[in-house]
Design an enzyme around this catalytic site. Structure first.
Site, PDB file in Angstrom:
ATOM      1  N   ASP A  50       0.818  -1.207   0.000  1.00  0.00           N
ATOM      2  CA  ASP A  50       0.000   0.000   0.000  1.00  0.00           C
ATOM      3  C   ASP A  50       0.856   1.263   0.000  1.00  0.00           C
ATOM      4  OD1 ASP A  50      -2.642   0.526  -0.323  1.00  0.00           O
ATOM      5  OD2 ASP A  50      -3.132   0.682   1.793  1.00  0.00           O
TER       6      ASP A  50
ATOM      7  N   ASP B 108      -8.782  -2.663   2.266  1.00  0.00           N
ATOM      8  CA  ASP B 108      -8.645  -2.000   3.560  1.00  0.00           C
ATOM      9  C   ASP B 108      -9.643  -2.528   4.580  1.00  0.00           C
ATOM     10  OD1 ASP B 108      -6.689  -0.445   2.396  1.00  0.00           O
ATOM     11  OD2 ASP B 108      -8.100   1.080   1.751  1.00  0.00           O
TER      12      ASP B 108
END
Length: 540
Positions: free
Chosen positions: A390, A443
């Site tokens: 990420d 997420d």
């Protein structure tokens, strides 16, 4: 040798499909403005804050769709309300770059001048337009973003008293077509203030936290003896390289994730992200939409059938290919297919986010029922890899690709107006600019795998709410998500790698609690299957 009770099962294709797609873990979307570091020279005449500008336009008196712009570091600050601004005619500069005075009889005085970017400094364009009596200057960018118009080190005594705004290439092309057709174009510029916090963030936070909470407690909502049926009814049967087993304790099929598959998954997700970045097009996004609909139908079917059939017997019917299935399952399948098709057909509508969120939440609940991590050793490998993934693709990829790959893909550059569906979104209700707050499936699913494990661990070890791990990880996830949106606000809307905050607030919490309680070793090598067979944790 495995016990006969641990039988191999095949997992629904839609759920496995989602496991390959959750690597596209997009977070809250960035604003359209290109927010690079603000290290430009500053002076009293060149110290304006950058503000998004709303530009209303009329062609031959007919109002068109407003578009966005970005104000310059210099010039007059625009009013915050449209009633305080004036509707003025727009005129193309001559020459088009606006770097020198007009050589034609085109009247610019009292109008809004439009000039193309390039060939001279932004301040030069503004000075030329002001000298010719223009009421404002609109600079048309040569790219699909909003570049910050700054001053040079020599611009220490500017006297620019007109507002200067940049618009995107596509917005400029739309205006230029109107000019080419000989039509009268009028513009109105103003810079509405955005709310510090839009309440849609609160709803999005609740949706993400609620999805994990619901997925973790799902087995408590439904009858255990019916859970296995729903994952296979009316689902394409595909083989999986990973081992899917039926857990004796819950009597439902699971797909255990090991350390090697965790690393492989993140590498595959990175490859897929790069492919999206280089080959993004409408047909590619359409492929993702089809895959999302397949997974969404399976997830929604699983959730609805599970809720309606938990306490009642169902009549069955034999079908070609699918074999024997319940009438309820067949009816629900048809409903889910119709729901997904209607959403796909109306995905551009203002209300389409509702259908997308329903399909996405059902899909994630199903995935968190099927995919499991056996201990925090695997969780550490998976979440740490996702953590690096990420951060790299949001913050470090510009060093290689000259822009953030994650944000470019999330923005849908070159997608023909289509958007990637693997995220939850909700409209910014009180924002005059509209738009959406978003969070990617990754997420939710990555931390959700760990939080679901903590619930199973607490239940197997008969831990209470306070002395268990589930409650504290849920609190940690909620806090991490709050920090994500706080970071988004502090960084002026620049896309945030949510796992930067979520991994420390979930994995860090369980590691610290396990260390303090002296249970870290058990958490690290925990194996619910070995325990169910009567072996100590970690023993083959």
């Amino acid at each position: 040798m495995a016990s006969p009770s641990l039988r191999h099962r095949r997992v629904g294709g839609g759920a496995l499909l989602c496991l390959l797609l959750i690597g596209l873990s997009f977070t809250a979307a960035a604003d359209d403005a290109s927010l690079d570091d603000d290290s430009s020279p500053s002076s009293p005449s060149c110290d304006n804050p950058y503000k998004l500008v709303k530009i209303k336009n009329w062609v031959n008196g007919i109002e068109g769709e407003a578009f966005a712009g970005l104000s310059a570091r210099f010039g007059t600050i625009l009013p915050s309300q449209d009633k305080q601004s004036q509707r003025l005619s727009a005129v193309l500069s001559n020459p088009l770059n606006g770097c020198s005075s007009s050589s034609s009889k085109v009247k610019i005085s009292g109008s809004i001048a439009l000039a193309l970017r390039g060939n001279c400094a932004f301040t030069t364009k503004a000075e030329v337009a002001q000298a010719e009596g223009a009421a404002a200057l609109v600079v048309i960018n040569d790219k699909e973003d909003l570049y910050k118009m700054v001053c040079s080190e020599n611009d220490t005594a500017l006297n620019i008293s007109i507002p200067v705004v940049m618009i995107t290439k596509s917005a400029g092309e739309d205006l230029n077509r109107s000019f080419s057709d000989g039509q009268r174009v009028e513009l109105l510029l103003y810079a509405p203030n955005r709310p510090v916090v839009d309440y849609s963030v609160v709803f999005l936070w609740s949706m993400a936290v609620g999805t994990i909470l619901c997925a973790s407690l799902w087995s408590e909502f439904i009858a255990p003896d019916r859970s296995e049926e729903r994952y296979n009814e009316l689902s394409p049967k595909v083989s999986s390289g990973a081992e899917a087993v039926r857990d004796d304790e819950s009597d439902k099929e699971v797909l255990d994730i090991n350390a090697k598959s965790a690393v492989f998954f993140v590498i595959t997700a990175s490859t897929f992200l790069v492919l999206l970045y280089f080959f993004m097009s409408s047909w590619f996004v359409w492929l993702l939409i089809v895959l999302f609909c397949i997974g969404g139908v399976e997830g929604m079917h699983n959730c609805v059938v599970g809720l309606f059939s938990r306490n009642c017997e169902q009549k069955t019917v034999k079908l070609p290919i699918f074999g024997e299935t319940t009438i309820l399952s067949l009816v629900v399948l048809l409903f889910c297919l119709a729901f997904a098709v209607i959403w796909a057909a109306n995905r551009q509508a203002s209300y389409s986010w509702v259908g997308q969120d329903i399909l996405g939440i059902c899909l994630m609940i199903t995935v968190l029922q099927i995919a499991r991590i056996p201990n925090i050793k695997v969780a550490t490998v998976l979440l740490c890899c996702a953590f690096v993934y990420d951060i790299f693709w949001v913050f470090l990829s510009p060093l290689i690709f000259r822009e953030s790959v994650m944000i470019a893909v999330a923005r849908g550059d070159n997608s023909g107006g289509e958007s990637i569906p693997m995220l939850l979104r909700i409209p910014r209700i009180f924002d005059p600019w509209g738009g959406y707050d978003m969070i990617g499936f990754g997420d939710i699913l990555f931390p959700g795998l760990l939080i679901s494990f903590s619930f199973r661990y607490d239940k197997a070890n008969k831990k209470g709410v306070a002395n268990g791990y589930f409650l504290w990880l849920m609190i940690g996830y909620g806090l991490g998500l709050f920090l994500t949106y706080l970071g988004l606000y502090l960084m002026d809307g620049h896309g945030q790698p949510a796992l930067l905050y979520l991994v420390p607030c979930t994995l860090g919490v369980i590691v610290l609690l396990g260390l303090v309680r002296g249970e870290l070793k058990d958490l690290w090598s925990y194996d619910s299957k070995a325990l169910s067979l009567g072996h100590p944790s970690g023993e083959p």
